[in-house]
Design a protein around this motif. Structure first.
Motif, PDB file in Angstrom:
ATOM      1  N   CYS A  20       0.832  -1.213   0.000  1.00 14.08           N
ATOM      2  CA  CYS A  20       0.000   0.000   0.000  1.00 14.08           C
ATOM      3  C   CYS A  20       0.863   1.259   0.000  1.00 14.08           C
ATOM      4  CB  CYS A  20      -0.923   0.007   1.212  1.00 14.08           C
ATOM      5  SG  CYS A  20      -2.281  -1.176   1.102  1.00 14.08           S
ATOM      6  N   THR A  21       1.993   1.237   0.690  1.00  9.61           N
ATOM      7  CA  THR A  21       2.857   2.420   0.700  1.00  9.61           C
ATOM      8  C   THR A  21       3.518   2.606  -0.658  1.00  9.61           C
ATOM      9  OG1 THR A  21       4.702   1.120   1.619  1.00  9.61           O
ATOM     10  CG2 THR A  21       3.269   2.253   3.187  1.00  9.61           C
ATOM     11  N   ASP A  22       3.803   1.501  -1.361  1.00 15.42           N
ATOM     12  CA  ASP A  22       4.298   1.607  -2.734  1.00 15.42           C
ATOM     13  C   ASP A  22       3.233   2.200  -3.651  1.00 15.42           C
ATOM     14  OD1 ASP A  22       6.872   0.744  -2.385  1.00 15.42           O
ATOM     15  OD2 ASP A  22       6.619  -1.196  -3.357  1.00 15.42           O
ATOM     16  N   VAL A  23       1.969   1.793  -3.448  1.00 20.93           N
ATOM     17  CA  VAL A  23       0.874   2.318  -4.271  1.00 20.93           C
ATOM     18  C   VAL A  23       0.726   3.827  -4.044  1.00 20.93           C
ATOM     19  CG1 VAL A  23      -1.631   2.276  -4.629  1.00 20.93           C
ATOM     20  CG2 VAL A  23      -0.370   0.133  -4.421  1.00 20.93           C
ATOM     21  N   PHE A  24       0.865   4.262  -2.791  1.00 22.38           N
ATOM     22  CA  PHE A  24       0.793   5.699  -2.495  1.00 22.38           C
ATOM     23  C   PHE A  24       1.866   6.462  -3.275  1.00 22.38           C
ATOM     24  CE2 PHE A  24       1.785   9.594  -0.299  1.00 22.38           C
ATOM     25  CZ  PHE A  24       0.556  10.075   0.128  1.00 22.38           C
ATOM     26  N   ALA A  25       3.091   5.944  -3.245  1.00 22.70           N
ATOM     27  CA  ALA A  25       4.176   6.596  -3.967  1.00 22.70           C
ATOM     28  C   ALA A  25       3.894   6.607  -5.471  1.00 22.70           C
ATOM     29  CB  ALA A  25       5.497   5.898  -3.681  1.00 22.70           C
ATOM     30  N   PHE A  26       3.313   5.523  -5.971  1.00 21.01           N
ATOM     31  CA  PHE A  26       2.983   5.487  -7.404  1.00 21.01           C
ATOM     32  C   PHE A  26       1.897   6.507  -7.728  1.00 21.01           C
ATOM     33  CE2 PHE A  26       0.589   3.814 -11.055  1.00 21.01           C
ATOM     34  CZ  PHE A  26       1.615   3.782 -11.990  1.00 21.01           C
ATOM     35  N   GLY A  27       0.944   6.715  -6.805  1.00 24.85           N
ATOM     36  CA  GLY A  27      -0.068   7.741  -7.014  1.00 24.85           C
ATOM     37  C   GLY A  27       0.540   9.127  -7.128  1.00 24.85           C
ATOM     38  N   ALA A  28       1.509   9.421  -6.248  1.00 22.43           N
ATOM     39  CA  ALA A  28       2.209  10.701  -6.346  1.00 22.43           C
ATOM     40  C   ALA A  28       2.949  10.812  -7.671  1.00 22.43           C
ATOM     41  CB  ALA A  28       3.175  10.840  -5.171  1.00 22.43           C
ATOM     42  N   PHE A  29       3.505   9.693  -8.126  1.00 23.37           N
ATOM     43  CA  PHE A  29       4.219   9.670  -9.406  1.00 23.37           C
ATOM     44  C   PHE A  29       3.263   9.920 -10.574  1.00 23.37           C
ATOM     45  CE2 PHE A  29       5.528   6.831 -12.991  1.00 23.37           C
ATOM     46  CZ  PHE A  29       6.567   7.623 -13.460  1.00 23.37           C
ATOM     47  N   MET A  30       2.060   9.366 -10.520  1.00 25.80           N
ATOM     48  CA  MET A  30       1.074   9.584 -11.574  1.00 25.80           C
ATOM     49  C   MET A  30       0.708  11.063 -11.673  1.00 25.80           C
ATOM     50  SD  MET A  30      -1.575   6.367 -11.258  1.00 25.80           S
ATOM     51  CE  MET A  30      -2.331   6.717 -12.826  1.00 25.80           C
ATOM     52  N   LEU A  31       0.446  11.689 -10.526  1.00 25.61           N
ATOM     53  CA  LEU A  31       0.109  13.113 -10.538  1.00 25.61           C
ATOM     54  C   LEU A  31       1.279  13.942 -11.048  1.00 25.61           C
ATOM     55  CD1 LEU A  31      -1.806  13.412  -7.130  1.00 25.61           C
ATOM     56  CD2 LEU A  31      -2.750  13.120  -9.429  1.00 25.61           C
ATOM     57  N   GLU A  32       2.484  13.526 -10.681  1.00 23.35           N
ATOM     58  CA  GLU A  32       3.691  14.218 -11.137  1.00 23.35           C
ATOM     59  C   GLU A  32       3.789  14.177 -12.658  1.00 23.35           C
ATOM     60  OE1 GLU A  32       8.419  14.115  -9.833  1.00 23.35           O
ATOM     61  OE2 GLU A  32       7.145  12.353  -9.530  1.00 23.35           O
ATOM     62  N   MET A  33       3.487  13.031 -13.262  1.00 29.46           N
ATOM     63  CA  MET A  33       3.557  12.892 -14.711  1.00 29.46           C
ATOM     64  C   MET A  33       2.479  13.709 -15.414  1.00 29.46           C
ATOM     65  SD  MET A  33       5.986  10.875 -15.900  1.00 29.46           S
ATOM     66  CE  MET A  33       5.415   9.936 -17.310  1.00 29.46           C
ATOM     67  N   ALA A  34       1.285  13.714 -14.845  1.00 32.76           N
ATOM     68  CA  ALA A  34       0.175  14.420 -15.480  1.00 32.76           C
ATOM     69  C   ALA A  34       0.285  15.932 -15.328  1.00 32.76           C
ATOM     70  CB  ALA A  34      -1.151  13.929 -14.899  1.00 32.76           C
ATOM     71  N   CYS A  35       0.808  16.376 -14.185  1.00 33.44           N
ATOM     72  CA  CYS A  35       0.834  17.809 -13.881  1.00 33.44           C
ATOM     73  C   CYS A  35       2.166  18.470 -14.203  1.00 33.44           C
ATOM     74  CB  CYS A  35       0.510  18.037 -12.403  1.00 33.44           C
ATOM     75  SG  CYS A  35      -1.069  17.328 -11.891  1.00 33.44           S
ATOM     76  N   GLY A  36       3.226  17.665 -14.347  1.00 33.56           N
ATOM     77  CA  GLY A  36       4.539  18.249 -14.579  1.00 33.56           C
ATOM     78  C   GLY A  36       5.059  19.017 -13.386  1.00 33.56           C
ATOM     79  N   ARG A  37       4.628  18.613 -12.188  1.00 35.87           N
ATOM     80  CA  ARG A  37       5.046  19.278 -10.949  1.00 35.87           C
ATOM     81  C   ARG A  37       5.478  18.228  -9.946  1.00 35.87           C
ATOM     82  NH1 ARG A  37       0.713  23.778  -9.131  1.00 35.87           N
ATOM     83  NH2 ARG A  37       2.127  23.635  -7.352  1.00 35.87           N
ATOM     84  N   ARG A  38       6.368  18.618  -9.065  1.00 31.50           N
ATOM     85  CA  ARG A  38       6.830  17.715  -8.016  1.00 31.50           C
ATOM     86  C   ARG A  38       5.733  17.557  -6.954  1.00 31.50           C
ATOM     87  NH1 ARG A  38      12.282  17.100  -8.931  1.00 31.50           N
ATOM     88  NH2 ARG A  38      13.311  18.803 -10.071  1.00 31.50           N
ATOM     89  N   PRO A  39       5.724  16.414  -6.226  1.00 32.77           N
ATOM     90  CA  PRO A  39       4.687  16.200  -5.211  1.00 32.77           C
ATOM     91  C   PRO A  39       4.648  17.289  -4.147  1.00 32.77           C
ATOM     92  CG  PRO A  39       5.822  14.154  -5.677  1.00 32.77           C
ATOM     93  CD  PRO A  39       6.587  15.225  -6.390  1.00 32.77           C
TER      94      PRO A  39
END
Length: 475
Positions: free
Chosen positions: A334-353
């Motif tokens: 689950c903690t890996d999934v959380f990090a992947f969620g932050a990574f998804m937003l990072e890719m879509a938004c072009g901004r750091r978490p």
């Protein structure tokens, strides 16, 4: 003298027979011993001769002729047709005492110089090798080879640097293999045996979206991890570096699906559960075709399916750490999934978490994206550098799924298999209306995301976690 060496394949017997020149072969061998040559003889081999008297006498030995047959009796010699022995060499006069003394002195000096050079050279490439590492021989790289491959770890070979250490590009000359060498400091032997064992296990991972971990090396206070070289470097350089072109949406979406596929393999499809513990853009590397590969397994931990190991220290990168991880220190899928969620937003938004500059309400990426969603303008969160050149449905899906993976409640997050189903179009996110403000008047972010997660069904958070990494000080 004549010598016969015969091998009986059926009896597995070697016979050696000796006789003076000109005599026929005796019936009784000089030596007879059982041996199975099939375990010794290779498909291609060289045949040669060596000789000695066994005494401290000066003597010359000559092979005047030899005959060989792979099956059956070898051809006999006509002794009269063999060449004559060379004439005896004249005995040289003994050099004088002064000459001998000078030669000895010169030899001592030369040996001393060579010995000193050897010691210096050996110290230069000195490694740490312990008995327990014998079983990992094929996975251990010599420091000498890594030193030469990276041209002495020169700055011109440097691929990147950070709190974890430095990464160098190299080429193994013997195989022309391109590698990336991560140079990490370690100041303790505590847990090193277990850590190296896990590194070797991780080297057996095989997935097209994972960077192959080839092996390791240890030297003094340094640990070297050797990976396949990825020619296009880390993903974060394309997201945030002004000197590189921005990736288009098609490439970004392909990278997201690739990393998700690799993470699913780590969590569910390999023989053990692999917790990566440091998923972020800088740890996603791009191959020659710009396919995303998840790398940097320096913090990864293994555990058997269904087991409950424990960790006592938080490792990872701020902005990608799940809230329960900072409280309990227990890493899970689950903690890996959380990090992947932050990574998804990072890719879509072009901004750091986490942005260290800007308006206070825009500092946390997940909060900002959620606010855009709550206002019914979730596409406002998309990376402006894309200039609207993306598939709207895919962008909305990635932003929503990124928020869902970033849920504060680990039980509300989807598994990586569910994430892949959504990204592959085999499952849909629930159609939550967000076109009116009244829809969210009684919602906060947690409630809103929890309603979204209900489409997957509630699942209990797994209790899997891992032992502490010896490299925690490197983060």
């Amino acid at each position: 003298m004549q010598l016969w060496i015969d091998y009986d394949e059926a009896e597995k017997l070697v016979n050696v027979t000796l006789a003076p020149a000109g005599m026929s072969k005796p019936n009784r061998p000089l030596l007879s011993t059982p041996i199975n040559l099939s375990q010794i003889i290779l498909g291609h081999m060289y045949v040669g001769f060596t000789s000695a008297t066994g005494y401290p006498l000066v003597s010359d030995h000559y092979i005047l002729g030899w005959s060989f047959n792979r099956s059956g009796q070898a051809q006999s010699f006509d002794v009269s047709s063999l060449p004559r022995l060379p004439p005896r060499r004249k005995r040289k006069e003994k050099p004088g005492l002064m000459t001998i003394t000078s030669l000895i002195a010169a030899a001592v000096v030369l040996v001393t110089i060579i010995g000193a050079a050897y010691i210096i050279r050996r110290k230069k490439y000195e490694e740490i090798r312990e008995d327990w590492e014998m079983e990992y021989g094929p996975h251990r790289f010599s420091y000498k080879n890594l030193y030469k491959a990276t041209k002495g770890f020169k700055d011109e070979q440097l691929l990147g640097a950070g709190g974890f250490g430095k990464v160098y590009r190299g080429v193994i000359s013997s195989s022309n293999l391109q590698i990336a060498v991560k140079k990490v400091s370690h100041d303790s032997k505590q847990g090193m045996k277990e850590f190296v064992a896990e590194i070797i296990s991780l080297g057996r991972l095989r997935h097209r979206n994972l960077v192959q971990l080839l092996g390791y090396c240890r030297r003094r206070g340094e640990l070297f991890l050797v990976y396949d070289y990825m020619p296009n470097g880390s993903l974060d350089k394309f997201l945030y570096s002004n000197g590189r072109p921005s990736l288009n949406w098609l490439t970004r979406f392909r990278i997201l699906r690739g990393v998700a596929s690799g993470l699913l393999y780590l969590h569910e499809e390999w023989e053990q559960v692999v917790l990566h513990r440091d998923i972020k853009a800088s740890n996603v590397l791009l191959d020659a075709e710009y396919n995303g590969r998840l790398g940097d397994f320096g913090l990864a931990r293994l555990c058997d399916h269904g087991t409950d190991p424990h960790t006592t220290h938080v490792v990872g990168t701020v902005g990608y750490l799940a809230p329960e991880l900072t409280r309990t220190g227990k890493a899970t899928t689950c903690t890996d999934v959380f990090a992947f969620g932050a990574f998804m937003l990072e890719m879509a938004c072009g901004r750091r978490p986490i942005e260290l500059q800007g308006q206070p309400e825009n500092v946390i990426l997940v909060d900002w994206v959620f606010e855009c969603w709550r206002k019914g303008a979730i596409l406002d969160a998309s990376d402006p550098r894309l200039e609207g050149n993306y598939v709207v449905e895919e962008m909305i899906m990635v932003l929503k799924l990124g928020l869902l993976c970033s849920h504060a409640n680990p039980a509300a997050r989807p598994s990586m298999r569910q994430v892949m189903q959504v990204l592959d179009g085999d499952a849909n996110l629930p159609d939550v209306p967000y076109d009116t403000a009244s829809t969210f008047s009684n919602y906060n972010a947690s409630d809103f995301l929890l309603s979204l997660s209900s489409s997957f069904g509630q699942r209990s958070a797994p209790s899997m976690s891992s032992t502490d990494s010896i490299l925690k000080r490197g983060r």
